[in-house]
Design a protein around this motif. Sequence first.
Motif, PDB file in Angstrom:
ATOM      1  N   ASN A  36     -16.255 -10.934  -5.141  1.00  0.00           N
ATOM      2  CA  ASN A  36     -16.954  -9.708  -4.739  1.00  0.00           C
ATOM      3  C   ASN A  36     -16.128  -8.498  -5.175  1.00  0.00           C
ATOM      4  OD1 ASN A  36     -17.770  -7.405  -3.129  1.00  0.00           O
ATOM      5  ND2 ASN A  36     -18.961  -8.842  -1.898  1.00  0.00           N
ATOM      6  N   PRO A  37     -16.710  -7.530  -5.914  1.00  0.00           N
ATOM      7  CA  PRO A  37     -15.921  -6.373  -6.383  1.00  0.00           C
ATOM      8  C   PRO A  37     -15.345  -5.521  -5.254  1.00  0.00           C
ATOM      9  CG  PRO A  37     -18.272  -6.074  -6.827  1.00  0.00           C
ATOM     10  CD  PRO A  37     -18.090  -7.495  -6.415  1.00  0.00           C
ATOM     11  N   ILE A  38     -16.064  -5.441  -4.141  1.00  0.00           N
ATOM     12  CA  ILE A  38     -15.550  -4.651  -3.015  1.00  0.00           C
ATOM     13  C   ILE A  38     -14.321  -5.334  -2.420  1.00  0.00           C
ATOM     14  CG2 ILE A  38     -16.070  -3.780  -0.701  1.00  0.00           C
ATOM     15  CD1 ILE A  38     -18.950  -3.425  -1.549  1.00  0.00           C
ATOM     16  N   ASN A  39     -14.400  -6.655  -2.235  1.00  0.00           N
ATOM     17  CA  ASN A  39     -13.242  -7.401  -1.732  1.00  0.00           C
ATOM     18  C   ASN A  39     -12.044  -7.264  -2.662  1.00  0.00           C
ATOM     19  OD1 ASN A  39     -15.155  -8.179   0.113  1.00  0.00           O
ATOM     20  ND2 ASN A  39     -14.792 -10.364  -0.076  1.00  0.00           N
ATOM     21  N   ARG A  40     -12.317  -7.314  -3.964  1.00  0.00           N
ATOM     22  CA  ARG A  40     -11.237  -7.178  -4.944  1.00  0.00           C
ATOM     23  C   ARG A  40     -10.541  -5.827  -4.796  1.00  0.00           C
ATOM     24  NH1 ARG A  40     -14.128  -7.474  -9.299  1.00  0.00           N
ATOM     25  NH2 ARG A  40     -14.130  -9.752  -9.239  1.00  0.00           N
ATOM     26  N   LEU A  41     -11.323  -4.777  -4.627  1.00  0.00           N
ATOM     27  CA  LEU A  41     -10.742  -3.436  -4.500  1.00  0.00           C
ATOM     28  C   LEU A  41     -10.010  -3.259  -3.172  1.00  0.00           C
ATOM     29  CD1 LEU A  41     -13.596  -1.257  -6.042  1.00  0.00           C
ATOM     30  CD2 LEU A  41     -11.443  -1.955  -7.106  1.00  0.00           C
ATOM     31  N   ILE A  42     -10.473  -3.933  -2.116  1.00  0.00           N
ATOM     32  CA  ILE A  42      -9.751  -3.891  -0.839  1.00  0.00           C
ATOM     33  C   ILE A  42      -8.365  -4.505  -1.004  1.00  0.00           C
ATOM     34  CG2 ILE A  42      -9.672  -4.807   1.511  1.00  0.00           C
ATOM     35  CD1 ILE A  42     -12.725  -4.592   1.591  1.00  0.00           C
ATOM     36  N   ALA A  43      -8.311  -5.652  -1.690  1.00  0.00           N
ATOM     37  CA  ALA A  43      -7.017  -6.316  -1.925  1.00  0.00           C
ATOM     38  C   ALA A  43      -6.089  -5.427  -2.739  1.00  0.00           C
ATOM     39  CB  ALA A  43      -7.242  -7.651  -2.629  1.00  0.00           C
ATOM     40  N   ILE A  44      -6.619  -4.801  -3.765  1.00  0.00           N
ATOM     41  CA  ILE A  44      -5.810  -3.904  -4.601  1.00  0.00           C
ATOM     42  C   ILE A  44      -5.342  -2.700  -3.785  1.00  0.00           C
ATOM     43  CG2 ILE A  44      -5.904  -2.313  -6.565  1.00  0.00           C
ATOM     44  CD1 ILE A  44      -7.777  -4.345  -7.926  1.00  0.00           C
ATOM     45  N   GLY A  45      -6.251  -2.127  -3.006  1.00  0.00           N
ATOM     46  CA  GLY A  45      -5.908  -0.952  -2.216  1.00  0.00           C
ATOM     47  C   GLY A  45      -4.840  -1.226  -1.176  1.00  0.00           C
ATOM     48  N   VAL A  46      -4.945  -2.348  -0.460  1.00  0.00           N
ATOM     49  CA  VAL A  46      -3.939  -2.706   0.549  1.00  0.00           C
ATOM     50  C   VAL A  46      -2.581  -2.954  -0.110  1.00  0.00           C
ATOM     51  CG1 VAL A  46      -3.240  -4.465   2.215  1.00  0.00           C
ATOM     52  CG2 VAL A  46      -5.590  -3.612   2.214  1.00  0.00           C
ATOM     53  N   THR A  47      -2.590  -3.636  -1.250  1.00  0.00           N
ATOM     54  CA  THR A  47      -1.339  -3.899  -1.967  1.00  0.00           C
ATOM     55  C   THR A  47      -0.672  -2.593  -2.395  1.00  0.00           C
ATOM     56  OG1 THR A  47      -2.258  -5.991  -2.785  1.00  0.00           O
ATOM     57  CG2 THR A  47      -0.310  -5.135  -3.905  1.00  0.00           C
ATOM     58  N   ILE A  48      -1.467  -1.678  -2.930  1.00  0.00           N
ATOM     59  CA  ILE A  48      -0.941  -0.368  -3.331  1.00  0.00           C
ATOM     60  C   ILE A  48      -0.383   0.379  -2.123  1.00  0.00           C
ATOM     61  CG2 ILE A  48      -1.598   1.915  -4.192  1.00  0.00           C
ATOM     62  CD1 ILE A  48      -3.660   0.452  -5.980  1.00  0.00           C
ATOM     63  N   LEU A  49      -1.126   0.342  -1.023  1.00  0.00           N
ATOM     64  CA  LEU A  49      -0.720   1.078   0.176  1.00  0.00           C
ATOM     65  C   LEU A  49       0.598   0.565   0.740  1.00  0.00           C
ATOM     66  CD1 LEU A  49      -1.593   3.249   2.270  1.00  0.00           C
ATOM     67  CD2 LEU A  49      -2.692   1.402   3.552  1.00  0.00           C
ATOM     68  N   MET A  50       0.705  -0.743   0.934  1.00  0.00           N
ATOM     69  CA  MET A  50       1.891  -1.314   1.564  1.00  0.00           C
ATOM     70  C   MET A  50       3.114  -1.264   0.645  1.00  0.00           C
ATOM     71  SD  MET A  50       1.059  -2.154   4.619  1.00  0.00           S
ATOM     72  CE  MET A  50       2.444  -3.198   5.064  1.00  0.00           C
ATOM     73  N   VAL A  51       2.944  -1.735  -0.572  1.00  0.00           N
ATOM     74  CA  VAL A  51       4.075  -1.765  -1.501  1.00  0.00           C
ATOM     75  C   VAL A  51       4.418  -0.359  -1.982  1.00  0.00           C
ATOM     76  CG1 VAL A  51       4.938  -2.706  -3.680  1.00  0.00           C
ATOM     77  CG2 VAL A  51       3.505  -4.122  -2.195  1.00  0.00           C
ATOM     78  N   GLY A  52       3.390   0.431  -2.273  1.00  0.00           N
ATOM     79  CA  GLY A  52       3.616   1.797  -2.747  1.00  0.00           C
ATOM     80  C   GLY A  52       4.351   2.646  -1.730  1.00  0.00           C
ATOM     81  N   GLN A  53       3.931   2.577  -0.458  1.00  0.00           N
ATOM     82  CA  GLN A  53       4.615   3.354   0.575  1.00  0.00           C
ATOM     83  C   GLN A  53       6.055   2.887   0.748  1.00  0.00           C
ATOM     84  OE1 GLN A  53       2.400   4.119   4.170  1.00  0.00           O
ATOM     85  NE2 GLN A  53       4.242   4.208   5.428  1.00  0.00           N
ATOM     86  N   SER A  54       6.278   1.590   0.656  1.00  0.00           N
ATOM     87  CA  SER A  54       7.643   1.059   0.778  1.00  0.00           C
ATOM     88  C   SER A  54       8.536   1.568  -0.347  1.00  0.00           C
ATOM     89  CB  SER A  54       7.613  -0.474   0.765  1.00  0.00           C
ATOM     90  OG  SER A  54       6.841  -0.970   1.834  1.00  0.00           O
ATOM     91  N   LEU A  55       8.015   1.543  -1.572  1.00  0.00           N
ATOM     92  CA  LEU A  55       8.810   2.008  -2.714  1.00  0.00           C
ATOM     93  C   LEU A  55       9.063   3.513  -2.644  1.00  0.00           C
ATOM     94  CD1 LEU A  55       7.234  -0.098  -5.611  1.00  0.00           C
ATOM     95  CD2 LEU A  55       9.390  -0.491  -4.401  1.00  0.00           C
ATOM     96  N   LEU A  56       8.084   4.270  -2.152  1.00  0.00           N
ATOM     97  CA  LEU A  56       8.287   5.715  -1.991  1.00  0.00           C
ATOM     98  C   LEU A  56       9.385   5.977  -0.963  1.00  0.00           C
ATOM     99  CD1 LEU A  56       4.611   7.057  -2.040  1.00  0.00           C
ATOM    100  CD2 LEU A  56       6.355   7.405  -3.790  1.00  0.00           C
ATOM    101  N   HIS A  57       9.367   5.233   0.143  1.00  0.00           N
ATOM    102  CA  HIS A  57      10.405   5.391   1.169  1.00  0.00           C
ATOM    103  C   HIS A  57      11.783   5.067   0.598  1.00  0.00           C
ATOM    104  CE1 HIS A  57      12.084   5.034   5.336  1.00  0.00           C
ATOM    105  NE2 HIS A  57      12.925   4.230   4.698  1.00  0.00           N
ATOM    106  N   ILE A  58      11.870   3.955  -0.128  1.00  0.00           N
ATOM    107  CA  ILE A  58      13.148   3.555  -0.729  1.00  0.00           C
ATOM    108  C   ILE A  58      13.587   4.573  -1.774  1.00  0.00           C
ATOM    109  CG2 ILE A  58      14.254   1.796  -2.170  1.00  0.00           C
ATOM    110  CD1 ILE A  58      12.444  -0.269  -0.739  1.00  0.00           C
ATOM    111  N   GLY A  59      12.642   5.097  -2.543  1.00  0.00           N
ATOM    112  CA  GLY A  59      12.958   6.117  -3.544  1.00  0.00           C
ATOM    113  C   GLY A  59      13.529   7.374  -2.926  1.00  0.00           C
ATOM    114  N   VAL A  60      13.005   7.770  -1.771  1.00  0.00           N
ATOM    115  CA  VAL A  60      13.527   8.949  -1.064  1.00  0.00           C
ATOM    116  C   VAL A  60      14.947   8.680  -0.563  1.00  0.00           C
ATOM    117  CG1 VAL A  60      13.278  10.346   1.023  1.00  0.00           C
ATOM    118  CG2 VAL A  60      11.280   9.875  -0.404  1.00  0.00           C
ATOM    119  N   ALA A  61      15.166   7.515   0.043  1.00  0.00           N
ATOM    120  CA  ALA A  61      16.481   7.194   0.614  1.00  0.00           C
ATOM    121  C   ALA A  61      17.560   7.063  -0.445  1.00  0.00           C
ATOM    122  CB  ALA A  61      16.387   5.898   1.420  1.00  0.00           C
ATOM    123  N   THR A  62      17.167   6.696  -1.659  1.00  0.00           N
ATOM    124  CA  THR A  62      18.157   6.522  -2.737  1.00  0.00           C
ATOM    125  C   THR A  62      18.244   7.739  -3.652  1.00  0.00           C
ATOM    126  OG1 THR A  62      16.459   5.403  -4.067  1.00  0.00           O
ATOM    127  CG2 THR A  62      17.937   4.016  -2.755  1.00  0.00           C
TER     128      THR A  62
END
Length: 400
Positions: A310-336
Amino acid sequence: MNLRRLIPIFDDSVSSWALEARLLRWLTLIWLFVGLIVLFSASYVVADVRQGDGLYYFKRQIIWVLVSLIGFNIIVNLPLRKILGISHWFLALFLALIFVTLIPGLGKKAFDAARWIAIGPIPIQPSELIKPFLVLQSARLFGQWERLTWRVRFTWLGIFCLVLIGILAQPNLSTTALCGMTIWLIALAAGLPYKYLGGTAVGGVLLALLSISIKEYQRKRVMSFLNPWADATGDGYQLVQSLLAVGSGKTWGAGFGLSQQKLFYLPIQDTDFIFAVFAEEFGFVGSMVLLVLLALFATLGLIVALKAKNPINRLIAIGVTILMVGQSLLHIGVATGSLPTTGLPLPMFSYGGNSMIASLVATGLLIRVARESSEAEIVPLRRPQDENKRQRRMFQRTKV
């Protein structure tokens, strides 16, 4: 719904889940457990001095974790079509609350930003809670973009703009940028024309530049990021102390609980700079292990997205991955010191109930997509006991 499924350790349906769903569940629980250990160390001294109880923040975080895990298990056991059917109501609610925070007297201020609403002793941060629902509605919109009228498209794009403008007005540039990038990347994954994507990207950059030019403290943060040592006791203080913490960790770290920078040198060490405490205590090796965990989460998220039919399910998976990993990398980028200083929490590490709820709801959505997208999960039509009863009845009839 079976009440046992509200508690993760009693959820007996896990054995029938798809492999990706089970791996993501274990990875989430490991991430959560490590985060609680780091928060215990990072917050103990501050809590002891400020609240007279070293476990004050840790105990409150445990309560939020228990509440969040109930929501997490509801999500992983609820069909996505039902979740999508009510997600727009949650989006509307949190959008309204975002603008309520801007009303003097109702919005609770911290660090010159009105981002919370106090409901009794419970602080509500709508800009955090709205994140998973932004992912859901973005996936819903862009997943069926070609079938929608321009009226519906413009309506939802307008709502997304209101969300970003409301968060930016608090002001909260970092969360605005994260939400904007998540929506934009979901649209990119959906295959929207580049002329639309290019125009919105330029508009987002111009909006960020406008905010930086208007807000003096944001401009100072950017300037201090370029050379924090030029004003090490002023605007560059946070970043300098964070870099000292990260550098002090060396290869293996100072050891659990032995961070020196958390002793009132590093500001807000239990939220916005918790990675610096982690890096000081667990060193380069520990930091790399955390990055490997994020890489595994991202890999599993992309595998789930690729398997989704399902294309909607696919985009949900992509969006959650971006949100969780992206926010983590942004936090680490700020701290370093790789990115300008912002106020983004590290998911499932930083203190705060709103961030914990948003993180576990988001990961629950990804696991739900994994459950629905894989053919490995087989749900029996009849329960074993029902099947045994049916066979006994058939045997008795044959005997007669």
